[in-house]
Design a protein around this motif. Structure first.
Motif, PDB file in Angstrom:
ATOM      1  N   PHE A  51     -70.245-102.120  60.792  1.00 61.02           N
ATOM      2  CA  PHE A  51     -70.647-101.268  59.672  1.00 61.02           C
ATOM      3  C   PHE A  51     -71.313 -99.980  60.171  1.00 61.02           C
ATOM      4  O   PHE A  51     -71.229 -98.946  59.535  1.00 61.02           O
ATOM      5  CB  PHE A  51     -71.639-101.996  58.767  1.00 61.02           C
ATOM      6  CG  PHE A  51     -71.020-103.017  57.855  1.00 61.02           C
ATOM      7  CD1 PHE A  51     -69.819-103.644  58.142  1.00 61.02           C
ATOM      8  CD2 PHE A  51     -71.664-103.384  56.689  1.00 61.02           C
ATOM      9  CE1 PHE A  51     -69.267-104.598  57.312  1.00 61.02           C
ATOM     10  CE2 PHE A  51     -71.122-104.329  55.843  1.00 61.02           C
ATOM     11  CZ  PHE A  51     -69.924-104.940  56.146  1.00 61.02           C
ATOM     12  N   THR A  99     -69.294 -96.762  59.163  1.00 62.55           N
ATOM     13  CA  THR A  99     -67.924 -96.991  58.715  1.00 62.55           C
ATOM     14  C   THR A  99     -67.921 -97.026  57.187  1.00 62.55           C
ATOM     15  O   THR A  99     -68.975 -96.952  56.552  1.00 62.55           O
ATOM     16  CB  THR A  99     -67.369 -98.319  59.261  1.00 62.55           C
ATOM     17  OG1 THR A  99     -68.138 -99.388  58.712  1.00 62.55           O
ATOM     18  CG2 THR A  99     -67.396 -98.354  60.778  1.00 62.55           C
ATOM     19  N   GLU A 100     -66.740 -97.172  56.621  1.00 63.82           N
ATOM     20  CA  GLU A 100     -66.629 -97.237  55.161  1.00 63.82           C
ATOM     21  C   GLU A 100     -67.518 -98.350  54.600  1.00 63.82           C
ATOM     22  O   GLU A 100     -68.209 -98.168  53.592  1.00 63.82           O
ATOM     23  CB  GLU A 100     -65.167 -97.460  54.768  1.00 63.82           C
ATOM     24  CG  GLU A 100     -64.929 -97.495  53.282  1.00 63.82           C
ATOM     25  CD  GLU A 100     -63.459 -97.644  52.920  1.00 63.82           C
ATOM     26  OE1 GLU A 100     -63.180 -97.862  51.732  1.00 63.82           O
ATOM     27  OE2 GLU A 100     -62.596 -97.543  53.812  1.00 63.82           O
ATOM     28  N   GLN A 101     -67.514 -99.508  55.262  1.00 64.56           N
ATOM     29  CA  GLN A 101     -68.335-100.621  54.797  1.00 64.56           C
ATOM     30  C   GLN A 101     -69.824-100.302  54.943  1.00 64.56           C
ATOM     31  O   GLN A 101     -70.635-100.685  54.094  1.00 64.56           O
ATOM     32  CB  GLN A 101     -67.998-101.904  55.576  1.00 64.56           C
ATOM     33  CG  GLN A 101     -66.618-102.428  55.339  1.00 64.56           C
ATOM     34  CD  GLN A 101     -65.566-101.748  56.202  1.00 64.56           C
ATOM     35  OE1 GLN A 101     -65.859-100.917  57.052  1.00 64.56           O
ATOM     36  NE2 GLN A 101     -64.305-102.102  55.975  1.00 64.56           N
ATOM     37  N   ALA A 104     -70.826 -98.104  52.135  1.00 60.06           N
ATOM     38  CA  ALA A 104     -70.957 -98.916  50.920  1.00 60.06           C
ATOM     39  C   ALA A 104     -72.287 -99.676  50.934  1.00 60.06           C
ATOM     40  O   ALA A 104     -72.961 -99.788  49.904  1.00 60.06           O
ATOM     41  CB  ALA A 104     -69.789 -99.893  50.806  1.00 60.06           C
TER      42      ALA A 104
END
Length: 189
Positions: A51, A99-101, A104
């Motif tokens: 992440f 990262t994208e996660q 989020a």
């Protein structure tokens, strides 16, 4: 639309992952990078290595030259603010890449309305980038399939041409001697 372009320009590919750097996220969320990183450190269990990771000094050196070039090309006021903030940054400490996660997960750590709304916009941009890459991959597959078909068609056409030449040769051979056109001197009878 301007915010989407601004977000897209801040997504980098590092270690084969699409990531955003801590100072870019802090700028978008309108908080200091230090505040963002403190919130992350207080909730470090939410950010495993896939992440979030810290850039190596070599990666950071390489990124800094790319970032300066990208920001000089955009020439908008928010980019200049980021560059001013970057000039104040401790260059010994490398930034975190999310990262994208990881981005989020930031929505659960930063709870201001601005952070929530910006996080939604960032997630939409990541989805749009993924869709574009999938379409590009699909186009590449279609082009490969077309090339294969053309190659097959070339082989088939060559076989047809060979068969037609053989048929023509056989028909000529089958003509009777008297039906053939005579060559050479002709005597009038």
């Amino acid at each position: 639309m301007q915010i989407i372009k601004s977000i897209e320009s801040r997504i980098y590919i590092i270690r084969g992952e699409r990531v955003m750097l801590d100072f870019d996220l802090a700028s978008l969320y309108e908080v200091e990078t230090k505040v963002l990183n403190q919130a992350v450190k207080r909730n470090i269990k939410r950010f495993p290595d896939d992440f979030m990771f810290r850039l190596s000094p070599n990666e950071w050196h390489s990124m800094r030259s790319q970032i300066v070039t990208a920001y000089e090309e955009t020439l908008n006021p928010s980019s200049q603010i980021v560059m001013i903030n970057q000039n104040k940054r401790n260059t010994i400490i490398t930034p975190f890449a999310f990262t994208e996660q990881g981005v989020a997960m930031l929505s659960g750590v930063l709870k201001s309305d601005k952070a929530i709304n910006m996080n939604i916009a960032i997630m939409r941009v990541f989805v749009d980038v993924r869709k574009i890459l999938l379409k590009q991959s699909n186009v590449n597959e279609q082009l490969t399939e077309i090339k294969e078909r053309i190659g097959e068609h070339d082989v088939q056409l060559n076989e047809l041409y060979d068969a037609m030449e053989n048929l023509i040769d056989e028909k000529i051979a089958q003509l009777k001697w008297k039906d053939r056109e005579k060559i050479g001197f002709k005597i009038k009878e």
